[in-house]
Scaffold this motif. Structure first.
Motif, PDB file in Angstrom:
ATOM      1  N   PRO A   1       0.823  -1.212   0.000  1.00  0.00           N
ATOM      2  CA  PRO A   1       0.000   0.000   0.000  1.00  0.00           C
ATOM      3  C   PRO A   1       0.858   1.264   0.000  1.00  0.00           C
ATOM      4  O   PRO A   1       1.957   1.286   0.557  1.00  0.00           O
ATOM      5  N   VAL A   2       0.339   2.308  -0.612  1.00  0.00           N
ATOM      6  CA  VAL A   2       1.087   3.554  -0.764  1.00  0.00           C
ATOM      7  C   VAL A   2       1.410   4.177   0.593  1.00  0.00           C
ATOM      8  O   VAL A   2       2.499   4.722   0.792  1.00  0.00           O
ATOM      9  N   TRP A   3       0.483   4.064   1.543  1.00  0.00           N
ATOM     10  CA  TRP A   3       0.718   4.711   2.834  1.00  0.00           C
ATOM     11  C   TRP A   3       1.904   4.094   3.559  1.00  0.00           C
ATOM     12  O   TRP A   3       2.633   4.798   4.267  1.00  0.00           O
ATOM     13  N   LYS A   4       2.158   2.798   3.354  1.00  0.00           N
ATOM     14  CA  LYS A   4       3.312   2.175   4.000  1.00  0.00           C
ATOM     15  C   LYS A   4       4.619   2.706   3.421  1.00  0.00           C
ATOM     16  O   LYS A   4       5.579   2.955   4.154  1.00  0.00           O
ATOM     17  N   VAL A   5       4.649   2.893   2.116  1.00  0.00           N
ATOM     18  CA  VAL A   5       5.851   3.421   1.471  1.00  0.00           C
ATOM     19  C   VAL A   5       6.088   4.870   1.905  1.00  0.00           C
ATOM     20  O   VAL A   5       7.225   5.266   2.184  1.00  0.00           O
ATOM     21  N   LEU A   6       5.011   5.670   1.990  1.00  0.00           N
ATOM     22  CA  LEU A   6       5.164   7.061   2.424  1.00  0.00           C
ATOM     23  C   LEU A   6       5.650   7.154   3.863  1.00  0.00           C
ATOM     24  O   LEU A   6       6.535   7.962   4.175  1.00  0.00           O
ATOM     25  N   VAL A   7       5.088   6.337   4.742  1.00  0.00           N
ATOM     26  CA  VAL A   7       5.520   6.352   6.142  1.00  0.00           C
ATOM     27  C   VAL A   7       6.975   5.908   6.256  1.00  0.00           C
ATOM     28  O   VAL A   7       7.759   6.504   7.009  1.00  0.00           O
ATOM     29  N   LEU A   8       7.347   4.885   5.500  1.00  0.00           N
ATOM     30  CA  LEU A   8       8.727   4.404   5.532  1.00  0.00           C
ATOM     31  C   LEU A   8       9.698   5.476   5.051  1.00  0.00           C
ATOM     32  O   LEU A   8      10.722   5.737   5.695  1.00  0.00           O
ATOM     33  N   ASN A   9       9.375   6.127   3.931  1.00  0.00           N
ATOM     34  CA  ASN A   9      10.252   7.173   3.410  1.00  0.00           C
ATOM     35  C   ASN A   9      10.310   8.373   4.338  1.00  0.00           C
ATOM     36  O   ASN A   9      11.374   8.970   4.517  1.00  0.00           O
ATOM     37  N   LEU A  10       9.177   8.745   4.937  1.00  0.00           N
ATOM     38  CA  LEU A  10       9.170   9.859   5.888  1.00  0.00           C
ATOM     39  C   LEU A  10      10.014   9.530   7.110  1.00  0.00           C
ATOM     40  O   LEU A  10      10.755  10.377   7.617  1.00  0.00           O
ATOM     41  N   ALA A  11       9.915   8.288   7.587  1.00  0.00           N
ATOM     42  CA  ALA A  11      10.716   7.878   8.741  1.00  0.00           C
ATOM     43  C   ALA A  11      12.205   7.955   8.425  1.00  0.00           C
ATOM     44  O   ALA A  11      12.988   8.494   9.221  1.00  0.00           O
TER      45      ALA A  11
ATOM     46  N   GLY B   1      17.376  10.567   8.888  1.00  0.00           N
ATOM     47  CA  GLY B   1      18.538  11.160   8.219  1.00  0.00           C
ATOM     48  C   GLY B   1      18.744  12.605   8.609  1.00  0.00           C
ATOM     49  O   GLY B   1      19.884  13.049   8.822  1.00  0.00           O
ATOM     50  N   SER B   2      17.665  13.371   8.737  1.00  0.00           N
ATOM     51  CA  SER B   2      17.790  14.771   9.149  1.00  0.00           C
ATOM     52  C   SER B   2      18.306  14.873  10.575  1.00  0.00           C
ATOM     53  O   SER B   2      19.155  15.720  10.883  1.00  0.00           O
ATOM     54  N   GLY B   3      17.805  14.018  11.456  1.00  0.00           N
ATOM     55  CA  GLY B   3      18.281  14.026  12.839  1.00  0.00           C
ATOM     56  C   GLY B   3      19.745  13.665  12.946  1.00  0.00           C
ATOM     57  O   GLY B   3      20.504  14.305  13.676  1.00  0.00           O
ATOM     58  N   VAL B   4      20.165  12.648  12.208  1.00  0.00           N
ATOM     59  CA  VAL B   4      21.578  12.270  12.202  1.00  0.00           C
ATOM     60  C   VAL B   4      22.417  13.395  11.600  1.00  0.00           C
ATOM     61  O   VAL B   4      23.526  13.683  12.074  1.00  0.00           O
ATOM     62  N   GLY B   5      21.877  14.067  10.590  1.00  0.00           N
ATOM     63  CA  GLY B   5      22.602  15.193   9.993  1.00  0.00           C
ATOM     64  C   GLY B   5      22.808  16.331  10.967  1.00  0.00           C
ATOM     65  O   GLY B   5      23.885  16.933  11.017  1.00  0.00           O
ATOM     66  N   ILE B   6      21.791  16.647  11.760  1.00  0.00           N
ATOM     67  CA  ILE B   6      21.936  17.703  12.767  1.00  0.00           C
ATOM     68  C   ILE B   6      22.984  17.300  13.795  1.00  0.00           C
ATOM     69  O   ILE B   6      23.835  18.112  14.197  1.00  0.00           O
ATOM     70  N   PHE B   7      22.951  16.043  14.224  1.00  0.00           N
ATOM     71  CA  PHE B   7      23.918  15.570  15.213  1.00  0.00           C
ATOM     72  C   PHE B   7      25.343  15.595  14.669  1.00  0.00           C
ATOM     73  O   PHE B   7      26.266  16.044  15.347  1.00  0.00           O
TER      74      PHE B   7
ATOM     75  N   GLY C   1      19.299  13.136   2.235  1.00  0.00           N
ATOM     76  CA  GLY C   1      19.371  12.416   0.964  1.00  0.00           C
ATOM     77  C   GLY C   1      19.768  10.966   1.150  1.00  0.00           C
ATOM     78  O   GLY C   1      19.213  10.068   0.509  1.00  0.00           O
ATOM     79  N   VAL C   2      20.707  10.720   2.050  1.00  0.00           N
ATOM     80  CA  VAL C   2      21.097   9.339   2.347  1.00  0.00           C
ATOM     81  C   VAL C   2      19.924   8.592   2.962  1.00  0.00           C
ATOM     82  O   VAL C   2      19.672   7.422   2.644  1.00  0.00           O
ATOM     83  N   GLY C   3      19.176   9.265   3.836  1.00  0.00           N
ATOM     84  CA  GLY C   3      17.993   8.649   4.435  1.00  0.00           C
ATOM     85  C   GLY C   3      16.938   8.310   3.396  1.00  0.00           C
ATOM     86  O   GLY C   3      16.330   7.237   3.440  1.00  0.00           O
ATOM     87  N   LEU C   4      16.702   9.217   2.446  1.00  0.00           N
ATOM     88  CA  LEU C   4      15.729   8.943   1.389  1.00  0.00           C
ATOM     89  C   LEU C   4      16.198   7.807   0.481  1.00  0.00           C
ATOM     90  O   LEU C   4      15.391   6.997   0.026  1.00  0.00           O
ATOM     91  N   LEU C   5      17.486   7.748   0.227  1.00  0.00           N
ATOM     92  CA  LEU C   5      18.024   6.653  -0.577  1.00  0.00           C
ATOM     93  C   LEU C   5      17.841   5.321   0.145  1.00  0.00           C
ATOM     94  O   LEU C   5      17.454   4.315  -0.470  1.00  0.00           O
ATOM     95  N   ALA C   6      18.084   5.299   1.447  1.00  0.00           N
ATOM     96  CA  ALA C   6      17.868   4.078   2.233  1.00  0.00           C
ATOM     97  C   ALA C   6      16.386   3.715   2.253  1.00  0.00           C
ATOM     98  O   ALA C   6      16.021   2.539   2.148  1.00  0.00           O
TER      99      ALA C   6
END
Length: 115
Positions: A52-62, A67-73, A99-104
């Motif tokens: 389902p699309v919502w699972k892919v969106l939640v996964l990519n958002l997560a 990735g953003s949190g790790v980038g800030i750290f 970007g690395v997070g989105l790629l993962a």
């Protein structure tokens, strides 16, 4: 004064034009296939299969948020222990790690689709 009303009207017309173009093109393609005698079941292909699309969106958002949190750290560590300028380090590291997070997330979503 006139530009204030022109912008919303032009935005509405642009969105309406895009939606109309998509549906009219889809309708013409389907009519052409029906005229050739192709079975109508090809229009239903892909429904009910896959993730389902919502699972892919939640996964990519997560993965994006991780990735953003790790980038800030990482940017905090870099600016603390080096003499680099804060204003250059923070945006670059955050965008790189996002970007690395989105790629993962993309590769994980592709693996989900295989299951």
């Amino acid at each position: 004064m006139g530009a204030q009303i022109l912008v919303p009207i032009s935005m509405f017309l642009m969105i309406f034009g895009i939606v109309y173009l998509i549906y009219s093109t889809r309708n013409r393609e389907r009519l052409a296939l029906i005229e050739k005698g192709v079975d109508a079941s090809i229009f239903l292909k892909g429904h009910g299969k896959g993730v389902p699309v919502w699972k892919v969106l939640v996964l990519n958002l997560a993965f994006l948020l991780i990735g953003s949190g790790v980038g800030i750290f990482v940017a905090l560590l870099i600016t603390t222990y080096t003499s680099l300028v804060d204003s250059a380090v923070y945006p670059s590291i955050i965008f790189i790690m996002a970007g690395v997070g989105l790629l993962a997330g993309f590769s994980k979503a592709k693996d989900l689709d295989k299951e």
